[in-house]
Design an enzyme around this catalytic site. Structure first.
Site, short mmCIF file in Angstrom:
data_model
loop_
_atom_site.label_atom_id
_atom_site.label_comp_id
_atom_site.label_asym_id
_atom_site.label_seq_id
_atom_site.Cartn_x
_atom_site.Cartn_y
_atom_site.Cartn_z
CG HIS A 64 60.13 -103.50 14.67
ND1 HIS A 64 59.37 -104.24 15.55
CD2 HIS A 64 60.99 -104.38 14.09
CE1 HIS A 64 59.75 -105.51 15.51
NE2 HIS A 64 60.73 -105.63 14.64
C1 LIG Z 1 67.90 -107.31 13.70
C2 LIG Z 1 66.54 -107.03 13.14
C3 LIG Z 1 65.57 -108.01 13.17
C4 LIG Z 1 64.31 -107.74 12.64
N1 LIG Z 1 63.40 -108.75 12.62
C5 LIG Z 1 62.20 -108.54 12.04
C6 LIG Z 1 61.28 -109.61 11.93
O1 LIG Z 1 61.57 -110.72 12.36
N2 LIG Z 1 60.08 -109.36 11.36
C7 LIG Z 1 59.73 -108.11 10.89
O2 LIG Z 1 58.60 -107.94 10.45
N3 LIG Z 1 60.61 -107.09 10.96
C8 LIG Z 1 61.84 -107.29 11.49
N4 LIG Z 1 62.75 -106.28 11.50
C9 LIG Z 1 62.37 -104.99 10.90
C10 LIG Z 1 62.21 -105.04 9.38
O3 LIG Z 1 63.26 -105.75 8.77
C11 LIG Z 1 62.15 -103.59 8.89
O4 LIG Z 1 61.06 -102.96 9.54
C12 LIG Z 1 61.96 -103.45 7.39
O5 LIG Z 1 62.95 -104.12 6.67
C13 LIG Z 1 61.96 -101.96 7.04
O6 LIG Z 1 61.71 -101.82 5.66
P1 LIG Z 1 62.01 -100.44 4.94
O7 LIG Z 1 61.72 -100.63 3.50
O8 LIG Z 1 61.33 -99.35 5.67
O9 LIG Z 1 63.58 -100.17 5.16
P2 LIG Z 1 64.84 -101.10 4.95
O10 LIG Z 1 64.46 -102.53 4.85
O11 LIG Z 1 65.79 -100.72 6.03
O12 LIG Z 1 65.41 -100.66 3.54
C14 LIG Z 1 65.92 -99.38 3.27
C15 LIG Z 1 67.04 -99.51 2.24
O13 LIG Z 1 67.29 -98.24 1.67
C16 LIG Z 1 68.69 -98.10 1.49
N5 LIG Z 1 69.00 -96.66 1.43
C17 LIG Z 1 68.93 -95.76 2.45
N6 LIG Z 1 69.26 -94.54 1.99
C18 LIG Z 1 69.55 -94.67 0.68
C19 LIG Z 1 69.94 -93.75 -0.34
N7 LIG Z 1 70.09 -92.44 -0.07
N8 LIG Z 1 70.15 -94.23 -1.59
C20 LIG Z 1 70.00 -95.55 -1.88
N9 LIG Z 1 69.62 -96.47 -0.95
C21 LIG Z 1 69.39 -96.02 0.31
C22 LIG Z 1 69.28 -98.78 2.72
O14 LIG Z 1 70.63 -99.09 2.54
C23 LIG Z 1 68.37 -100.00 2.84
O15 LIG Z 1 68.88 -101.08 2.11
C24 LIG Z 1 64.01 -106.48 12.06
C25 LIG Z 1 64.98 -105.49 12.05
C26 LIG Z 1 66.24 -105.76 12.57
C27 LIG Z 1 67.28 -104.69 12.55
#
Ligand SMILES: Cc1cc2nc3c(=O)[nH]c(=O)nc-3n(C[C@H](O)[C@H](O)[C@H](O)COP(=O)(O)OP(=O)(O)OC[C@H]3O[C@@H](n4cnc5c(N)ncnc54)[C@H](O)[C@@H]3O)c2cc1C
Ligand code: SF4
Length: 504
Positions: A437
């Site tokens: 996270h």
């Molecule tokens: C194994 C695992 C289990 C988890 N389980 C849980 C759970 O059960 N419950 C929970 O609440 N959280 C869980 N999490 C955490 C949760 O999924 C994340 O905190 C959340 O998805 C983060 O959201 P975000 O929008 O910050 O980033 P992300 O969901 O990581 O999305 C970012 C996206 O941006 C894209 N990206 C990056 N750079 C670029 C670029 N330059 N151009 C275009 N696209 C780009 C990436 O490819 C990615 O698809 C888990 C995480 C993992 C790894």
């Protein structure tokens, strides 16, 4: 329609009200909400689009296709901490464990009282939580699909007078097959790829997969668009360029990437990249007399929050044998013996509300350079959490318990649990350091001194540039963050819409 590399015949120029970068928990929600309000939206995602028809759910192919760096992303420090990230439509939600928690009240209290973010009351956020939870169908799953690890932990917890409850999950018709972290081949998990992204498309958003945003176009302190590359997934090499002209841009690349992207685009605020929090966790495995078959059931089924005041939460964590067996601290015959007992292995985890801190540095497009330092207080807490899980496993009838601590990798009795509690540990003693996270690296603040963005997610430096992912979360949460990130992204999307005015 979600366009992918095969659809790209040459360079692309796009024009939209809003360009959203990243299709994970933050970006997908922002894109859908703005498209639904009638704004023209372009959504860029570096990874590919995987559907039930195109992926196998097999761990290693999923890691290669859907994980960033094949799952090999780490923060530097002692110890280095593994932090898995998704790189695909849906971002990390596509490969997560579908556990859903709202932001705890005491955490919102800290945001208001210590950081001055007065808006974030329960009353203000409640409609956002409700909206998000409805969209992704958050509910408790029945014990039958939570799996035997959850049932064993419940048995031990009941014997010790602790409160073990089912977690809430975003799933519909989950059959408990247990491969959640490698993509749900049933489409039961209501991750962004099957909920918000298709909804955004339905409302007219144009989605580009295999499209990596490289830098922002900023003129006279105002956002004008994004320059991006269309990446061949076979070679990882840029095949074409893409330019998006936009009145507003929302960056949602995730906490380990957004800061580097902003720095590469010339932003200077000193909070960008600082304040990384990760919720360090540790897996505890138990060898049970009974057959467990821990791979059956959702991988994260139940939780215990009796130790929340100490900053510790205990949650499920079973994963596929190809991953879990490789993490056991044995070689040779002892490893063979353990592997042959795999059907008797149960697993559960401790996760902490961290005060340690890390930093994300500028790197090249697609790269990640970050540090994180687990501090003495946090490693002591993690050890305590591991000891609590071990105690519960022994109460449930475990024969042996395996820990992530170098000095005591195997506990043979409840007396060993006390020995573990008495042990002085240092951060480097955790031989299987992991976290899932990353948060806080562009935190919200009331001024450029305390934050990288304001309470609306807008940059203090560039007008109409917003951030809406885990990086804006200003503190560690102590619980899984996806619902917090999604609710904040919905709030930020509403503020972007206010700024743009009524669509034509
Ligand atoms: C194994 C695992 C289990 C988890 N389980 C849980 C759970 O059960 N419950 C929970 O609440 N959280 C869980 N999490 C955490 C949760 O999924 C994340 O905190 C959340 O998805 C983060 O959201 P975000 O929008 O910050 O980033 P992300 O969901 O990581 O999305 C970012 C996206 O941006 C894209 N990206 C990056 N750079 C670029 C670029 N330059 N151009 C275009 N696209 C780009 C990436 O490819 C990615 O698809 C888990 C995480 C993992 C790894
Ligand atoms: S247990 Fe299986 S069906 Fe249920 S969400 Fe996980 S992968 Fe999907």
């Amino acid at each position: 329609m979600i366009r992918q590399f095969g659809d790209y015949g040459g360079d692309i120029a796009e024009k939209a009200d809003v360009c959203v970068i990243g299709s994970g928990a933050g970006g997908a929600v922002a894109a859908k909400e703005l498209a639904q309000k009638g704004h023209s939206v372009v959504l860029l995602e570096e990874g590919g689009h995987h559907t039930r028809e195109t992926w196998s759910g097999k761990p290693f192919s999923a890691m290669v296709e859907m994980f960033r760096n094949g799952g090999g992303t780490f923060t530097l420090g002692i110890p280095a901490v593994s932090i898995t990230l998704g790189r695909c439509i849906g971002g990390t939600t596509t490969i997560n464990s579908l556990t859903c928690f709202r932001t705890p009240s005491r955490v919102l209290g800290t945001w208001r009282d210590e950081l001055g973010l007065a808006r974030f009351t329960e009353e203000y956020l409640d409609p956002y939580f409700q909206r998000v939870e409805n969209e992704i169908h958050v509910a408790e799953l029945p014990w039958e699909v939570l799996g035997n690890c959850a049932k064993i932990i419940k048995r031990g917890a009941d014997r010790l007078g602790l409160n073990c409850r089912p977690l809430k999950h975003n799933a519909v018709n989950c059959r408990g097959c247990g491969t959640c972290q490698f993509g749900c081949i049933d489409g039961a998990k209501q991750s962004m790829d099957v909920t918000y992204v298709p909804e955004a498309v339905k409302h007219g958003a144009r989605v580009y997969a295999h499209c990596r945003a490289d830098r922002l176009i900023v003129r006279s302190g105002r956002i004008e668009g994004v320059r991006a590359s269309l990446i061949d997934p076979e070679t990882g090499v840029r095949a074409h360029t893409m330019t998006v002209e936009a009145r507003a841009v929302i960056v949602a690349c995730g906490s380990l990437i957004t800061p580097s992207f902003l720095k590469r685009s010339g932003l200077k605020n000193k909070n960008i990249g600082r304040n990384l929090r990760i919720h360090p966790g540790a897996r505890v495995c138990a060898i049970m007399k009974e057959k467990v078959e821990g791979w059956k059931g959702v991988s994260q089924g139940a939780y215990i929050d009796d130790f929340e005041n100490e900053g510790i939460i205990l949650e499920g964590i079973f994963v596929h044998p190809s991953i879990l067996l490789g993490a056991f601290p044995f070689i040779g015959l002892p490893f063979k013996e353990l592997a042959s007992q795999y059907a008797h292995v149960a697993a559960f985890a401790a996760m902490i509300h961290d005060t340690g801190e890390g930093r994300v540095y500028r790197s090249g497009p697609g790269g990640i350079l970050s540090t994180y330092f687990i501090n003495r207080r946090d490693i002591e807490l993690l050890k305590k959490g591991v000891a609590y899980v071990a105690k519960i496993f022994f109460a449930a009838g475990a024969v042996r318990v395996l820990t992530a601590f170098r000095q005591m990798p195997v506990l043979d009795s409840p007396d060993d649990v006390q020995r573990l509690l008495d042990l002085k540990v240092r951060p480097g003693d955790n031989h299987e350091a992991m976290a899932f996270h990353p948060l806080g690296t562009c935190r919200m603040g009331v001024s450029p001194k305390s934050g990288a963005v304001d309470a609306n997610g807008e940059s203090f430096e560039v007008k109409n540039l917003f951030v809406a992912d885990g990086s804006v979360v200003p503190t560690s949460l102590g619980v899984n963050p996806q619902i917090t990130i999604m609710a904040l992204a919905n709030h930020i999307a509403d503020r972007v819409s206010d700024r743009l005015g009524r669509p034509a």
